[in-house]
Design a protein around this motif. Structure first.
Motif, PDB file in Angstrom:
ATOM      1  N   TRP A  22       0.861  -1.184   0.000  1.00  0.00           N
ATOM      2  CA  TRP A  22       0.000   0.000   0.000  1.00  0.00           C
ATOM      3  C   TRP A  22       0.893   1.228   0.000  1.00  0.00           C
ATOM      4  N   PHE A  23       0.839   2.011  -1.090  1.00  0.00           N
ATOM      5  CA  PHE A  23       1.654   3.207  -1.249  1.00  0.00           C
ATOM      6  C   PHE A  23       0.840   4.458  -0.919  1.00  0.00           C
ATOM      7  N   ARG A  24       1.498   5.416  -0.295  1.00  0.00           N
ATOM      8  CA  ARG A  24       0.853   6.720  -0.122  1.00  0.00           C
ATOM      9  C   ARG A  24       0.742   7.428  -1.472  1.00  0.00           C
ATOM     10  N   THR A  25       1.849   7.453  -2.205  1.00  0.00           N
ATOM     11  CA  THR A  25       1.895   8.098  -3.520  1.00  0.00           C
ATOM     12  C   THR A  25       2.714   7.239  -4.469  1.00  0.00           C
ATOM     13  N   ILE A  26       2.245   7.117  -5.701  1.00  0.00           N
ATOM     14  CA  ILE A  26       2.958   6.366  -6.722  1.00  0.00           C
ATOM     15  C   ILE A  26       2.570   6.945  -8.072  1.00  0.00           C
ATOM     16  N   ASP A  27       3.432   6.774  -9.065  1.00  0.00           N
ATOM     17  CA  ASP A  27       3.036   7.268 -10.384  1.00  0.00           C
ATOM     18  C   ASP A  27       1.912   6.414 -10.946  1.00  0.00           C
ATOM     19  N   SER A  28       2.073   5.085 -10.904  1.00  0.00           N
ATOM     20  CA  SER A  28       1.050   4.191 -11.435  1.00  0.00           C
ATOM     21  C   SER A  28       1.239   2.810 -10.820  1.00  0.00           C
ATOM     22  N   THR A  29       0.190   2.271 -10.224  1.00  0.00           N
ATOM     23  CA  THR A  29       0.280   0.918  -9.669  1.00  0.00           C
ATOM     24  C   THR A  29       0.488  -0.102 -10.780  1.00  0.00           C
ATOM     25  N   ASN A  30      -0.105   0.134 -11.951  1.00  0.00           N
ATOM     26  CA  ASN A  30       0.138  -0.775 -13.077  1.00  0.00           C
ATOM     27  C   ASN A  30       1.607  -0.759 -13.475  1.00  0.00           C
ATOM     28  N   ARG A  31       2.176   0.436 -13.602  1.00  0.00           N
ATOM     29  CA  ARG A  31       3.587   0.532 -13.998  1.00  0.00           C
ATOM     30  C   ARG A  31       4.474  -0.159 -12.987  1.00  0.00           C
ATOM     31  N   HIS A  32       4.188   0.011 -11.699  1.00  0.00           N
ATOM     32  CA  HIS A  32       4.984  -0.616 -10.638  1.00  0.00           C
ATOM     33  C   HIS A  32       4.992  -2.126 -10.790  1.00  0.00           C
ATOM     34  N   LEU A  33       3.825  -2.726 -11.001  1.00  0.00           N
ATOM     35  CA  LEU A  33       3.769  -4.185 -11.106  1.00  0.00           C
ATOM     36  C   LEU A  33       4.316  -4.684 -12.435  1.00  0.00           C
ATOM     37  N   LEU A  34       4.182  -3.905 -13.501  1.00  0.00           N
ATOM     38  CA  LEU A  34       4.796  -4.305 -14.773  1.00  0.00           C
ATOM     39  C   LEU A  34       6.311  -4.374 -14.639  1.00  0.00           C
ATOM     40  N   ASP A  40      10.758 -10.980 -12.928  1.00  0.00           N
ATOM     41  CA  ASP A  40      10.284 -12.258 -12.369  1.00  0.00           C
ATOM     42  C   ASP A  40       9.425 -12.105 -11.124  1.00  0.00           C
ATOM     43  N   GLY A  41       8.749 -10.978 -10.969  1.00  0.00           N
ATOM     44  CA  GLY A  41       7.794 -10.855  -9.872  1.00  0.00           C
ATOM     45  C   GLY A  41       6.755 -11.952  -9.961  1.00  0.00           C
ATOM     46  N   PRO A  42       6.390 -12.563  -8.829  1.00  0.00           N
ATOM     47  CA  PRO A  42       5.512 -13.730  -8.870  1.00  0.00           C
ATOM     48  C   PRO A  42       4.045 -13.379  -9.046  1.00  0.00           C
ATOM     49  N   ASP A  43       3.291 -14.366  -9.459  1.00  0.00           N
ATOM     50  CA  ASP A  43       1.844 -14.266  -9.503  1.00  0.00           C
ATOM     51  C   ASP A  43       1.317 -13.902  -8.116  1.00  0.00           C
ATOM     52  N   GLY A  44       0.328 -13.002  -8.077  1.00  0.00           N
ATOM     53  CA  GLY A  44      -0.342 -12.721  -6.812  1.00  0.00           C
ATOM     54  C   GLY A  44       0.080 -11.464  -6.107  1.00  0.00           C
ATOM     55  N   LEU A  45       0.979 -10.656  -6.695  1.00  0.00           N
ATOM     56  CA  LEU A  45       1.352  -9.391  -6.072  1.00  0.00           C
ATOM     57  C   LEU A  45       0.237  -8.369  -6.279  1.00  0.00           C
ATOM     58  N   VAL A  46       0.053  -7.505  -5.270  1.00  0.00           N
ATOM     59  CA  VAL A  46      -0.970  -6.467  -5.319  1.00  0.00           C
ATOM     60  C   VAL A  46      -0.338  -5.133  -4.926  1.00  0.00           C
ATOM     61  N   ALA A  47      -0.670  -4.082  -5.657  1.00  0.00           N
ATOM     62  CA  ALA A  47      -0.248  -2.724  -5.297  1.00  0.00           C
ATOM     63  C   ALA A  47      -1.475  -1.845  -5.205  1.00  0.00           C
ATOM     64  N   ILE A  48      -1.561  -1.080  -4.125  1.00  0.00           N
ATOM     65  CA  ILE A  48      -2.667  -0.154  -3.921  1.00  0.00           C
ATOM     66  C   ILE A  48      -2.079   1.188  -3.512  1.00  0.00           C
ATOM     67  N   ALA A  49      -2.726   2.276  -3.886  1.00  0.00           N
ATOM     68  CA  ALA A  49      -2.182   3.601  -3.609  1.00  0.00           C
ATOM     69  C   ALA A  49      -3.280   4.551  -3.148  1.00  0.00           C
ATOM     70  N   ASP A  50      -2.889   5.489  -2.276  1.00  0.00           N
ATOM     71  CA  ASP A  50      -3.779   6.583  -1.910  1.00  0.00           C
ATOM     72  C   ASP A  50      -3.861   7.609  -3.031  1.00  0.00           C
ATOM     73  N   ALA A 135       3.123 -12.409 -17.976  1.00  0.00           N
ATOM     74  CA  ALA A 135       2.359 -11.763 -16.901  1.00  0.00           C
ATOM     75  C   ALA A 135       1.330 -10.789 -17.457  1.00  0.00           C
ATOM     76  N   VAL A 136       0.225 -10.684 -16.737  1.00  0.00           N
ATOM     77  CA  VAL A 136      -0.798  -9.685 -17.013  1.00  0.00           C
ATOM     78  C   VAL A 136      -0.991  -8.868 -15.740  1.00  0.00           C
ATOM     79  N   VAL A 137      -0.970  -7.560 -15.882  1.00  0.00           N
ATOM     80  CA  VAL A 137      -1.263  -6.666 -14.761  1.00  0.00           C
ATOM     81  C   VAL A 137      -2.628  -6.050 -15.011  1.00  0.00           C
TER      82      VAL A 137
END
Length: 258
Positions: A22-34, A40-50, A135-137
């Motif tokens: 859970w991020f306070r600020t991020i440019d893009s949660t999609n970009r982060h997970l991509l 090689d980030g694994p299946d099942g990672l989640v990013a959320i932002a304020d 991978a699909v984000v």
């Protein structure tokens, strides 16, 4: 750019989604997970932002929301279905959002083809999927506690608080969306009828089928009636000149009845 995660929640969601940053600020949660998927980030990672500084929607549009007022979330999935079936993940995320809004927020949410969730004709959530390698984000923005709609979005967007829904904590909405998304992904990956079941749910929850629409393509546009959702997810539109169009990409605008 992103802050360090404000919170790292090791699920307690009993699903494939095992780590939530859970991020306070991020440019893009999609970009982060991509970026993580490419290393090689694994299946099942989640990013959320304020707050997202460069949230993205379809066709290169931006997604803007007041700080802390929307559920801004992306998930990294390495699906076991063939790449040509990856577009079904967008449908799974959209149906999961409709179910959450209906059950937890008491709102008559429906799907606007291809990847928006609406209450009436106002958009309350949107889904965007991007892929890299295996991978699909899948990202979603769901408007929760907006005090008002910006003038440029009047009549176009809404939020749970503005639509008269029951406002719930974002963490609760997140966990329920992940649980329901996991259910749909499991069907798609392990049940031969999974895609058919998903299409049935999309048809039943559609705000587009039966509506007069305008379809804006890259080099043309036409009006007609949204007639059906094809087995491959394309929107079947009967144009006013009698021709049938299977629409796979493009903007679909709901038109008011004459």
């Amino acid at each position: 750019m992103a802050d360090a995660p404000a919170t790292r929640l090791p699920g307690p969601v009993p699903t494939r989604f095992h780590t939530i940053d859970w991020f306070r600020t991020i440019d893009s949660t999609n970009r982060h997970l991509l970026d993580l998927a490419r290393t090689d980030g694994p299946d099942g990672l989640v990013a959320i932002a304020d707050e997202q500084l460069a949230g993205r929607g379809r066709l290169g549009r931006t997604w803007q929301a007041p700080v802390g007022a929307s559920l801004l979330v992306s998930v990294l999935v390495r699906p076991s279905v063939a790449p040509e079936e990856w577009p079904t993940l967008v449908g799974a995320a959209g149906i999961a959002a409709v179910e959450v809004l209906t059950v937890l927020c008491d709102l008559p949410a429906r799907l606007k083809w291809p990847n928006d969730v609406v209450v009436g004709d106002a958009k309350i959530a949107g889904v965007l999927a991007e892929s890299t390698g295996s991978a699909v984000v899948v990202g979603m923005g769901l408007n929760v506690t907006w005090s008002e709609v910006p003038p440029d979005l009047a009549g176009i967007a809404t939020a749970v608080s503005l639509a008269g829904g029951r406002v719930q904590p974002r963490l609760l909405l997140l966990h329920e969306w992940l649980r329901r998304l996991d259910h749909w992904l499991h069907l798609l990956e392990h049940d031969p009828r999974g895609e058919s079941i998903l299409r049935h749910a999309q048809r039943a929850r559609s705000a587009t089928l039966g509506r007069r629409v305008r379809v804006d393509l890259t080099d043309a546009s036409f009006e007609g009636v949204a007639h059906a959702l094809a087995p491959n997810g394309h929107l079947v539109v009967r144009a006013d000149d009698g021709t049938r169009h299977d629409v796979s990409t493009g903007d679909v605008v709901h038109l008011r009845p004459v």
